[in-house]
Design a protein around this motif. Structure first.
Motif, PDB file in Angstrom:
ATOM      1  N   LEU A 178       1.191  -1.095  -0.274  1.00 33.38           N
ATOM      2  CA  LEU A 178       0.171   0.095   0.665  1.00 33.38           C
ATOM      3  C   LEU A 178       1.000   1.769  -0.257  1.00 33.38           C
ATOM      4  O   LEU A 178       0.421   2.171  -0.419  1.00 33.38           O
ATOM      5  CB  LEU A 178      -1.207   0.121   1.243  1.00 33.38           C
ATOM      6  N   GLY A 179       2.288   1.321   0.542  1.00 30.97           N
ATOM      7  CA  GLY A 179       2.970   2.287   0.481  1.00 30.97           C
ATOM      8  C   GLY A 179       2.061   3.272   2.427  1.00 30.97           C
ATOM      9  O   GLY A 179       2.753   4.125   1.823  1.00 30.97           O
ATOM     10  N   ARG A 180       1.709   3.144   2.177  1.00 30.00           N
ATOM     11  CA  ARG A 180       1.129   3.079   3.899  1.00 30.00           C
ATOM     12  C   ARG A 180       1.520   2.730   5.046  1.00 30.00           C
ATOM     13  O   ARG A 180       1.017   1.583   5.249  1.00 30.00           O
ATOM     14  CB  ARG A 180      -0.190   3.987   2.848  1.00 30.00           C
ATOM     15  N   GLN A 181       1.159   2.934   6.279  1.00 29.82           N
ATOM     16  CA  GLN A 181       1.261   2.578   7.556  1.00 29.82           C
ATOM     17  C   GLN A 181      -0.366   2.028   8.221  1.00 29.82           C
ATOM     18  O   GLN A 181      -1.335   2.923   7.718  1.00 29.82           O
ATOM     19  CB  GLN A 181       1.627   3.174   8.837  1.00 29.82           C
ATOM     20  N   ARG A 245     -13.940  -0.006 -11.551  1.00 28.85           N
ATOM     21  CA  ARG A 245     -12.896  -0.558 -12.814  1.00 28.85           C
ATOM     22  C   ARG A 245     -11.055  -0.919 -12.290  1.00 28.85           C
ATOM     23  O   ARG A 245     -10.955  -1.726 -12.517  1.00 28.85           O
ATOM     24  CB  ARG A 245     -12.608   0.812 -13.832  1.00 28.85           C
ATOM     25  N   MET A 246     -10.568   0.071 -11.614  1.00 27.51           N
ATOM     26  CA  MET A 246      -9.084  -0.921 -11.129  1.00 27.51           C
ATOM     27  C   MET A 246      -9.206  -1.918  -9.865  1.00 27.51           C
ATOM     28  O   MET A 246      -8.632  -2.560 -10.126  1.00 27.51           O
ATOM     29  CB  MET A 246      -8.472   0.606 -10.166  1.00 27.51           C
ATOM     30  N   LEU A 247     -10.724  -1.353  -8.790  1.00 28.27           N
ATOM     31  CA  LEU A 247     -10.899  -2.619  -8.200  1.00 28.27           C
ATOM     32  C   LEU A 247     -11.037  -4.104  -9.043  1.00 28.27           C
ATOM     33  O   LEU A 247     -10.244  -5.030  -8.674  1.00 28.27           O
ATOM     34  CB  LEU A 247     -11.671  -2.220  -7.223  1.00 28.27           C
ATOM     35  N   ALA A 279      -2.966 -11.027   0.726  1.00 27.93           N
ATOM     36  CA  ALA A 279      -2.946  -9.689   1.177  1.00 27.93           C
ATOM     37  C   ALA A 279      -1.999  -9.188   0.340  1.00 27.93           C
ATOM     38  O   ALA A 279      -2.339  -8.055   0.227  1.00 27.93           O
ATOM     39  CB  ALA A 279      -1.943  -9.730   2.735  1.00 27.93           C
ATOM     40  N   GLU A 280      -0.200  -9.422  -0.304  1.00 23.79           N
ATOM     41  CA  GLU A 280       0.096  -7.717  -0.666  1.00 23.79           C
ATOM     42  C   GLU A 280      -0.351  -7.753  -2.125  1.00 23.79           C
ATOM     43  O   GLU A 280      -0.300  -6.093  -2.220  1.00 23.79           O
ATOM     44  CB  GLU A 280       1.746  -8.478  -0.796  1.00 23.79           C
ATOM     45  N   LEU A 286      -5.502  -2.027  -3.889  1.00 27.00           N
ATOM     46  CA  LEU A 286      -5.806  -0.960  -3.065  1.00 27.00           C
ATOM     47  C   LEU A 286      -5.020   0.014  -3.901  1.00 27.00           C
ATOM     48  O   LEU A 286      -5.909   1.429  -3.508  1.00 27.00           O
ATOM     49  CB  LEU A 286      -6.090  -1.153  -1.779  1.00 27.00           C
ATOM     50  N   LYS A 287      -3.981  -0.193  -3.580  1.00 25.79           N
ATOM     51  CA  LYS A 287      -2.487   1.553  -3.794  1.00 25.79           C
ATOM     52  C   LYS A 287      -3.176   2.146  -5.289  1.00 25.79           C
ATOM     53  O   LYS A 287      -3.630   3.378  -5.234  1.00 25.79           O
ATOM     54  CB  LYS A 287      -1.497   0.529  -3.679  1.00 25.79           C
ATOM     55  N   ALA A 288      -3.180   0.983  -6.288  1.00 27.21           N
ATOM     56  CA  ALA A 288      -3.435   1.303  -7.358  1.00 27.21           C
ATOM     57  C   ALA A 288      -4.362   1.908  -7.841  1.00 27.21           C
ATOM     58  O   ALA A 288      -5.058   2.871  -8.133  1.00 27.21           O
ATOM     59  CB  ALA A 288      -3.839  -0.104  -8.352  1.00 27.21           C
TER      60      ALA A 288
END
Length: 302
Positions: A178-181, A245-247, A279-280, A286-288
């Motif tokens: 995600l690039g987030r904590q 669409r991305m999801l 998970a990853e 989700l990040k996209a």
């Protein structure tokens, strides 16, 4: 006599001013609110007092996956002082048969219902989510909410010790994807929240992330080293279809699109989702989707 008039007038004005409460009223007695509702809460960012009421009494599955209360069954009430009154808003997790009586109870207590809908599909037993709002005295609002909830089996007693999780959820990989904590909610549930970048208001008053106006991404460990995900994206109208669409391109189901409030500005839509996979991989999907929204940027120093 005349030269004493300014002094007399000043004294009268001082008395009148002291009798009028200031526009910024004192914070409510949150202990009394806890007692009225029967659950303890926490003061969060923006002076929002939030009380969680998870439906730990329910044994719910989604597509055969048992879901934990902290993952997808989290009723809550968020209180915020607004001028000289308190505002409360939140979400109630209800069985189908509990919906009519709880709604009538909210109305009887002077609260408004702002939405009733599903969040997920293929739930057993079927669960609905009722969003509500009210304004007035904080303790009276809490008492009215408790009375309404008495028509349901929502647990309002003190919770027992938290259940221990399996400890296999790869939270470091989730944060990397995600690039987030995020934060560990216990019992094998991990949560990442992402606020909107713009200010959200209702009738000129701010609606804050702690009041539920924030994107929520929940992960729960499942069998075979996988994770289930659910939560909701907070979206502007123009973002809805690009995010959906991305999801879908990343194998994530879109399970609901709807409002939660009635007078938010700008107008917001909430998109709920579900998947059960690595998970990853899901975190990257989700990040996209997040990158297509006007969400606050991740802190590069964390």
């Amino acid at each position: 006599m005349k030269r004493h008039q300014p002094v007399a007038i000043a004294l009268v004005l001082a008395v009148l001013t002291a009798a009028v409460p200031p526009s910024g009223a004192a914070e409510p007695d949150w202990k009394a609110v806890e007692q009225a509702l029967g659950k303890s809460g926490q003061l969060q960012a923006g002076d929002v007092f939030r009380i969680g009421m998870p439906r730990s009494d329910l044994n719910v599955t989604v597509k055969g996956v048992p879901v934990k209360a902290g993952f997808a069954l989290g009723s809550y009430a968020a209180f915020k002082q607004v001028g000289d009154v308190t505002m409360v808003m939140g979400d109630l997790v209800l069985l189908d048969q509990e919906v009519p009586a709880v709604m009538s109870g909210l109305f009887a207590g002077g609260l408004d219902v702002t939405a009733v809908h599903n969040h997920l599909n293929e739930m057993s037993p079927h669960v609905m989510y009722m969003h509500y709002e009210g304004h007035g005295d904080a303790v009276k609002l809490a008492s009215a909410l408790r009375q309404a909830l008495s028509a349901s089996a929502t647990p309002l007693a003190a919770p027992g010790p938290p259940a221990s999780g399996g400890g296999s959820l790869a939270t470091t990989r989730i944060e990397a994807g995600l690039g987030r904590q995020g934060r560990d909610l216990g019992n094998g549930v991990f949560q990442v929240t992402v606020p909107r970048a713009e200010a959200i208001t209702e009738n000129g008053h701010p609606l804050l992330p702690a009041m539920g106006v924030t994107t929520v991404l929940n992960f729960q460990e499942t069998a075979g080293g996988k994770a289930a995900i659910t939560g909701d994206f907070v979206l502007m109208d123009r973002e809805v279809n690009p995010v959906a669409r991305m999801l879908r391109q990343n194998g994530i189901d879109v399970t609901a699109i709807h409002n939660h409030g009635l007078q938010d500005s700008p107008r917001l839509f909430y998109m709920h989702f579900w998947a059960n996979d690595d998970a990853e991989k899901l975190a990257r999907g989700l990040k996209a989707a997040l990158e297509l929204t006007n969400s606050q940027k991740a802190d590069p120093t964390r």
